[in-house]
Design an enzyme around this catalytic site. Sequence first.
Site, PDB file in Angstrom:
ATOM      1  CG  HIS A  75      -0.148   0.263   2.513  1.00  0.00           C
ATOM      2  ND1 HIS A  75       0.755  -0.650   3.022  1.00  0.00           N
ATOM      3  CD2 HIS A  75      -0.134   1.322   3.357  1.00  0.00           C
ATOM      4  CE1 HIS A  75       1.284  -0.166   4.126  1.00  0.00           C
ATOM      5  NE2 HIS A  75       0.757   1.027   4.358  1.00  0.00           N
ATOM      6  CG  HIS A 111       0.307   5.791   3.097  1.00  0.00           C
ATOM      7  ND1 HIS A 111      -1.042   5.548   3.166  1.00  0.00           N
ATOM      8  CD2 HIS A 111       0.876   5.038   4.074  1.00  0.00           C
ATOM      9  CE1 HIS A 111      -1.286   4.691   4.143  1.00  0.00           C
ATOM     10  NE2 HIS A 111      -0.133   4.367   4.712  1.00  0.00           N
TER      11      HIS A 111
END
Length: 648
Positions: free
Chosen positions: A552, A567
């Site tokens: 992620h 992110h």
Amino acid sequence: MMDSSKQEQHVVRSRLAYSLGAFGHDAFFALLSTYFMMYVTGHLFDSGNKAFDNKMVGYVTAIILILRIGELIIDPMIGNAIDRTHTRWGKFKPWVVGGGVISAILLTALFTPLGGLNLSNPILYLVIFAIIYIVMDVFYSFNDVGFWSMVPAMSFDSHERDKIATFARVGSTIGGQIIGFVIMPMVLFFSVKQNGGTGDDRGWFIFAAIVAAISAITAIGVGMFTHEQQSLLRENKEQTKFKDILKILVKNDQLLAIAMSYLFFTTGQTLLNSFELYYFTYILGNSKAFSILGGLNTAVGVISVFAFPLFSGKIGRHKLFYGAATIEVIGALIFAFAGKSLALVLLGAELFFIPQPIIFLVVLMTITDSVEYGQLKLGHRDESLTLSVRPLLDKFGGAVANGVVGMATVAAGMTGGATAATVTAHGVSIFKIYMFLIPIALIVVGIIIFALKVKLDEKSHAKIVAELEQTWGKHLDKDDDADAPAAEVPAPQPGVTDIPAPVAGEIVNLKDVSDPAFAEGKMGQGFGIKPSDGKVYAPFSGTVRATFSTRHAVGLVSDNGIALLIHIGVDTVKLHGTGFVTYFTKGQHIEKGQQLMEFWDPTIKKAGLDDTVIVTVTNSESFNVDMIAKAGDKVTVKDDVLKVSKKD
């Protein structure tokens, strides 16, 4: 168009070849670890002298136990030898093919009395047997380590890796379980004498030869139809040692806890599984009925591979573990009191088997999560060492199970031509103690250890990853990966660097993102983007310095020393990689505009999570960071958003 079509054909062919390789690989392992002892105890020594037969079974059992435990120590050296391999065919394939073919030939030899030496010259037989067995086991280990290490080498695309791994899990599950489905019908079909449903030497040898041939042919298929991608990124600079694994176990308390729990589980499970064919043969007196259980196990095993993500996402790993372990114990108890009722035997055996793939996957995921736990606790990442623990535990459990099976069959009178009619009631009682009481006790101990010591779950792992994200980029002079030497990090350089958006969308002020750590500037200065596209590109040329198993996020360091964290979404660590694809490897040098990642936005939103992509300069204390774009601006990956310059 033709090139694309050929590429797709190559990918499909590669997946299929690897899946078939997994089928042959686990069929071989099932024959060796579970059913070889049936041949040893029931057919190899049938001289008519019970004392001699039992003594020889004991010697062979002791040899197997000692050699298999000793092989655990040399396993890391096998991995090191593979790492040092450089051939025109790749690093892994020579060992997959060579190890697969040689171990297959030697396994076939073990299913023979070695020209009658087992009775005419027992001492010489034991010496030759020990030599053949250890050589076979070492070459099988070369094949095993090489085969399962190939996935990262076959593709740098995480999505493709997942597909390859799924194909392999299906192939290995079918290969490992289908042996139980076909073994007795085929052994009896090729046997000249039925011997009360146990078959004879000829039947066992031909069956072993067929399985060995399948294993060898599928290993050759892996060598011919898969391709290893050559890259300096895959070069391992460190050698793994057995003592290093022990050190990691001692220091990482959660890894030690799950390892100890699984050690009792895998030993108990393997032990009871190894006795099942004995039960059908010597208690029920119906060895052919074992095929029913083998067929059920094959179907259930495949279903479990696909069902685990559904259950774990809704129930949670710890609850899933306790539920599965409870069903397993109930199944073992039903089996223990089933007597000669085939229906109850099948019910108990299946209830015992159904949870096993689930427990295995819970343990595997917990061990994987312990990588980040150890990284946070110890300050360095020991990925390869941590992940090497589980195979060692399985091998140890298998070695112990082989030893106990040998002792149990001698004590119960199930050696040297025994049949269901010759086994006494006293022998049955002794056998049931070994088959049920000991495994159930081991599994219960495993449950207790898990309940008392294993604290790592999805929520705690998410917090750990969040803490690692917050600290990343603050100490770039230290490499957090203990598997490789620290790489040289560029010092902040003078000059101005314009950083474009890594993903298309609408700009959001950092203070307005929903993650407090980012909004408060704890992760550095930067911005957010509400994405309109799921493709993430490198905003500058640099090196991939931080990767996450959940895929992620990624940490980059530019060639002039800017540390940037990208992110995807808020709390998306909870998705455990679902919906994310990465196109990089840690340590890889990337160019500006190169695609790094891809994410499926509906997956994030369906989970009820915020999909805002957050970008921060994590070493902001060394730079002046100024916004060029304003909140609400629509940007593409070609539009500059930040201006970064070194502080005076």
